[in-house]
Design a protein around this motif. Structure first.
Motif, PDB file in Angstrom:
ATOM      1  N   GLU A  62       0.916  -1.196  -0.055  1.00  0.00           N
ATOM      2  CA  GLU A  62       0.030   0.042  -0.105  1.00  0.00           C
ATOM      3  C   GLU A  62       0.725   1.228  -0.192  1.00  0.00           C
ATOM      4  OE1 GLU A  62      -2.202  -3.505   0.921  1.00  0.00           O
ATOM      5  OE2 GLU A  62      -0.466  -2.293   2.052  1.00  0.00           O
ATOM      6  N   ASP A  63       1.827   1.238   0.253  1.00  0.00           N
ATOM      7  CA  ASP A  63       2.945   2.197   0.223  1.00  0.00           C
ATOM      8  C   ASP A  63       3.426   2.748  -1.349  1.00  0.00           C
ATOM      9  OD1 ASP A  63       4.680   0.924   2.963  1.00  0.00           O
ATOM     10  OD2 ASP A  63       2.884   2.745   3.022  1.00  0.00           O
ATOM     11  N   THR A  64       3.158   1.777  -2.254  1.00  0.00           N
ATOM     12  CA  THR A  64       3.623   2.108  -3.344  1.00  0.00           C
ATOM     13  C   THR A  64       2.986   3.268  -4.279  1.00  0.00           C
ATOM     14  OG1 THR A  64       3.941  -0.232  -4.013  1.00  0.00           O
ATOM     15  CG2 THR A  64       3.184   1.244  -6.007  1.00  0.00           C
ATOM     16  N   ALA A  65       3.810   4.007  -4.421  1.00  0.00           N
ATOM     17  CA  ALA A  65       3.207   5.595  -4.978  1.00  0.00           C
ATOM     18  C   ALA A  65       4.531   6.124  -5.606  1.00  0.00           C
ATOM     19  CB  ALA A  65       2.875   6.191  -3.724  1.00  0.00           C
ATOM     20  N   VAL A  66       4.175   7.449  -6.215  1.00  0.00           N
ATOM     21  CA  VAL A  66       5.443   8.210  -6.483  1.00  0.00           C
ATOM     22  C   VAL A  66       5.277   9.465  -5.341  1.00  0.00           C
ATOM     23  CG1 VAL A  66       6.016  10.123  -8.047  1.00  0.00           C
ATOM     24  CG2 VAL A  66       4.938   8.311  -8.950  1.00  0.00           C
ATOM     25  N   TYR A  67       6.484   9.438  -4.978  1.00  0.00           N
ATOM     26  CA  TYR A  67       6.917  10.266  -3.658  1.00  0.00           C
ATOM     27  C   TYR A  67       7.483  11.484  -4.060  1.00  0.00           C
ATOM     28  CZ  TYR A  67       5.725   6.420  -0.600  1.00  0.00           C
ATOM     29  OH  TYR A  67       5.165   5.619   0.308  1.00  0.00           O
ATOM     30  N   TYR A  68       6.769  12.650  -3.236  1.00  0.00           N
ATOM     31  CA  TYR A  68       7.424  13.908  -3.580  1.00  0.00           C
ATOM     32  C   TYR A  68       7.814  14.713  -2.661  1.00  0.00           C
ATOM     33  CZ  TYR A  68       4.772  13.157  -8.210  1.00  0.00           C
ATOM     34  OH  TYR A  68       4.224  12.907  -9.293  1.00  0.00           O
ATOM     35  N   CYS A  69       8.957  15.488  -2.621  1.00  0.00           N
ATOM     36  CA  CYS A  69       9.376  16.483  -1.615  1.00  0.00           C
ATOM     37  C   CYS A  69       8.621  17.760  -1.821  1.00  0.00           C
ATOM     38  CB  CYS A  69      10.745  16.520  -1.333  1.00  0.00           C
ATOM     39  SG  CYS A  69      11.605  16.721  -2.685  1.00  0.00           S
ATOM     40  N   ASN A  70       8.700  18.440  -0.739  1.00  0.00           N
ATOM     41  CA  ASN A  70       8.184  19.764  -0.681  1.00  0.00           C
ATOM     42  C   ASN A  70       8.666  20.643   0.087  1.00  0.00           C
ATOM     43  OD1 ASN A  70       5.951  21.451   0.861  1.00  0.00           O
ATOM     44  ND2 ASN A  70       5.417  22.030  -1.344  1.00  0.00           N
ATOM     45  N   PHE A  71       9.161  21.737   0.008  1.00  0.00           N
ATOM     46  CA  PHE A  71       9.812  22.696   0.839  1.00  0.00           C
ATOM     47  C   PHE A  71       8.817  24.115   0.760  1.00  0.00           C
ATOM     48  CE2 PHE A  71      12.822  19.945   0.981  1.00  0.00           C
ATOM     49  CZ  PHE A  71      14.384  20.150   0.738  1.00  0.00           C
ATOM     50  N   TYR A  72       8.638  24.474   2.026  1.00  0.00           N
ATOM     51  CA  TYR A  72       8.018  25.896   2.254  1.00  0.00           C
ATOM     52  C   TYR A  72       9.161  26.588   2.528  1.00  0.00           C
ATOM     53  CZ  TYR A  72       4.464  29.177   3.721  1.00  0.00           C
ATOM     54  OH  TYR A  72       3.574  30.105   3.727  1.00  0.00           O
ATOM     55  N   ALA A  73       9.443  27.896   1.601  1.00  0.00           N
ATOM     56  CA  ALA A  73      10.863  28.461   1.722  1.00  0.00           C
ATOM     57  C   ALA A  73      10.597  29.822   1.123  1.00  0.00           C
ATOM     58  CB  ALA A  73      11.828  27.665   1.010  1.00  0.00           C
TER      59      ALA A  73
ATOM     60  N   LEU B 225      13.083  32.797  -0.966  1.00  0.00           N
ATOM     61  CA  LEU B 225      14.648  32.661  -1.603  1.00  0.00           C
ATOM     62  C   LEU B 225      15.274  33.879  -1.229  1.00  0.00           C
ATOM     63  CD1 LEU B 225      13.248  31.545  -5.494  1.00  0.00           C
ATOM     64  CD2 LEU B 225      13.946  30.211  -2.950  1.00  0.00           C
ATOM     65  N   ARG B 226      14.719  34.874  -0.865  1.00  0.00           N
ATOM     66  CA  ARG B 226      15.641  36.079  -0.250  1.00  0.00           C
ATOM     67  C   ARG B 226      15.166  36.946   0.890  1.00  0.00           C
ATOM     68  NH1 ARG B 226      13.317  36.207  -5.143  1.00  0.00           N
ATOM     69  NH2 ARG B 226      11.923  38.090  -5.347  1.00  0.00           N
ATOM     70  N   VAL B 227      15.823  37.382   1.405  1.00  0.00           N
ATOM     71  CA  VAL B 227      15.384  38.393   2.476  1.00  0.00           C
ATOM     72  C   VAL B 227      14.062  39.290   2.056  1.00  0.00           C
ATOM     73  CG1 VAL B 227      15.910  40.167   4.262  1.00  0.00           C
ATOM     74  CG2 VAL B 227      17.641  38.556   3.640  1.00  0.00           C
ATOM     75  N   GLY B 228      13.021  39.246   2.810  1.00  0.00           N
ATOM     76  CA  GLY B 228      11.851  40.081   2.582  1.00  0.00           C
ATOM     77  C   GLY B 228      11.037  39.342   1.645  1.00  0.00           C
ATOM     78  N   ALA B 229      11.383  38.105   0.984  1.00  0.00           N
ATOM     79  CA  ALA B 229      10.318  37.542   0.032  1.00  0.00           C
ATOM     80  C   ALA B 229       9.384  36.884   0.846  1.00  0.00           C
ATOM     81  CB  ALA B 229      11.208  36.722  -0.801  1.00  0.00           C
ATOM     82  N   ALA B 230       8.246  36.499  -0.139  1.00  0.00           N
ATOM     83  CA  ALA B 230       7.253  35.723   0.466  1.00  0.00           C
ATOM     84  C   ALA B 230       7.431  34.088   0.518  1.00  0.00           C
ATOM     85  CB  ALA B 230       5.844  35.886  -0.256  1.00  0.00           C
ATOM     86  N   TYR B 231       7.041  33.529   1.509  1.00  0.00           N
ATOM     87  CA  TYR B 231       7.350  32.063   1.433  1.00  0.00           C
ATOM     88  C   TYR B 231       6.423  31.440   0.322  1.00  0.00           C
ATOM     89  CZ  TYR B 231       9.971  31.534   5.924  1.00  0.00           C
ATOM     90  OH  TYR B 231      10.879  31.551   6.726  1.00  0.00           O
ATOM     91  N   GLY B 232       7.085  30.323  -0.194  1.00  0.00           N
ATOM     92  CA  GLY B 232       6.230  29.844  -1.352  1.00  0.00           C
ATOM     93  C   GLY B 232       6.612  28.381  -1.079  1.00  0.00           C
ATOM     94  N   ASP B 233       5.671  27.553  -2.010  1.00  0.00           N
ATOM     95  CA  ASP B 233       6.078  26.039  -2.240  1.00  0.00           C
ATOM     96  C   ASP B 233       7.105  25.536  -3.480  1.00  0.00           C
ATOM     97  OD1 ASP B 233       2.847  25.785  -0.864  1.00  0.00           O
ATOM     98  OD2 ASP B 233       4.566  24.640  -0.018  1.00  0.00           O
ATOM     99  N   TYR B 234       8.063  24.849  -2.892  1.00  0.00           N
ATOM    100  CA  TYR B 234       8.671  24.417  -4.075  1.00  0.00           C
ATOM    101  C   TYR B 234       8.563  22.812  -3.970  1.00  0.00           C
ATOM    102  CZ  TYR B 234      10.007  29.188  -3.945  1.00  0.00           C
ATOM    103  OH  TYR B 234      10.161  30.729  -4.141  1.00  0.00           O
ATOM    104  N   TRP B 235       8.614  22.337  -5.189  1.00  0.00           N
ATOM    105  CA  TRP B 235       8.391  20.755  -5.343  1.00  0.00           C
ATOM    106  C   TRP B 235       9.473  20.199  -6.273  1.00  0.00           C
ATOM    107  CZ3 TRP B 235       4.287  18.387  -3.142  1.00  0.00           C
ATOM    108  CH2 TRP B 235       3.106  19.216  -2.835  1.00  0.00           C
ATOM    109  N   GLY B 236       9.711  18.840  -5.652  1.00  0.00           N
ATOM    110  CA  GLY B 236      10.921  18.035  -6.290  1.00  0.00           C
ATOM    111  C   GLY B 236       9.954  17.192  -7.609  1.00  0.00           C
ATOM    112  N   GLN B 237      10.712  16.476  -8.321  1.00  0.00           N
ATOM    113  CA  GLN B 237      10.180  15.887  -9.397  1.00  0.00           C
ATOM    114  C   GLN B 237       9.385  14.594  -9.160  1.00  0.00           C
ATOM    115  OE1 GLN B 237      13.309  15.189  -8.427  1.00  0.00           O
ATOM    116  NE2 GLN B 237      13.917  13.526  -9.203  1.00  0.00           N
ATOM    117  N   GLY B 238       9.692  14.106  -7.947  1.00  0.00           N
ATOM    118  CA  GLY B 238       8.955  12.765  -7.897  1.00  0.00           C
ATOM    119  C   GLY B 238       9.885  11.490  -7.835  1.00  0.00           C
TER     120      GLY B 238
END
Length: 120
Positions: A87-98, A100-113
Motif C-alpha cells: 500500500e506504500d507504492t506511490a510516487v513520492y514528492y518532496c516539498n519545501f516551504y521556503a 528565496l531571499r530576505v523579505g520575499a514571501a514564502y512559497g511552495d517548491y516541489w521535487g520531481q517525484g
C-alpha cells in the motif's frame, strides 16, 4: 531553486528504502519540509513533515514505520521507510516551504517525484 528527489525503487514487502531530497540554488530560509505521495488513481496525500525546530508529524498509515529528518546545512530532507507494505507504492514528492531571499514571501517548491514500488 530546484529540488532533486532520489532513493526510490522496487523493494519487497517488509523491506526498507531511504528517500532523499536536496535543494540547489539560492535559498534564504526553509520553513517546513514535507513528503507527499500519490498512488495510481488516487489523490496526492501528505505523508510526513518536519518544521525548522525538528517537530515532526506523520500520516496515520505510516506512523511507527517512517521517519522524516532534515539537514539544514545541506537544505535536505530525508524519509526513512521501514516495514514497507504494498500500500506504500506511490510516487513520492518532496516539498519545501521556503523563501528565496530576505523579505520575499514564502512559497511552495516541489521535487520531481521518485517512484516507490513495494511487491507482495
Amino acid at each position: 531553486v530546484q529540488l532533486q528527489a532520489s532513493g526510490g525503487g522496487l523493494v519487497q514487502a517488509g523491506g526498507s528504502l531511504r528517500l532523499s531530497c536536496a535543494a540547489s540554488g539560492s535559498i534564504f530560509s526553509i520553513n517546513a519540509m514535507r513528503w507527499y505521495r500519490q498512488a495510481p488513481g488516487k489523490q496526492l496525500k501528505l505523508v510526513a513533515f518536519i518544521t525548522t525546530d525538528g517537530i515532526t508529524s506523520y500520516a496515520d498509515s505510516v506512523k511507527g514505520r517512517f521517519t522524516i529528518s532534515r539537514d539544514n546545512a545541506k537544505n535536505s530532507v530525508y524519509l526513512q521507510m521501514n516495514s514497507l507494505e504494498p500500500e506504500d507504492t506511490a510516487v513520492y514528492y518532496c516539498n519545501f516551504y521556503a523563501r528565496l531571499r530576505v523579505g520575499a514571501a514564502y512559497g511552495d517548491y516541489w521535487g520531481q517525484g521518485t517512484q516507490v514500488t513495494v511487491s507482495s
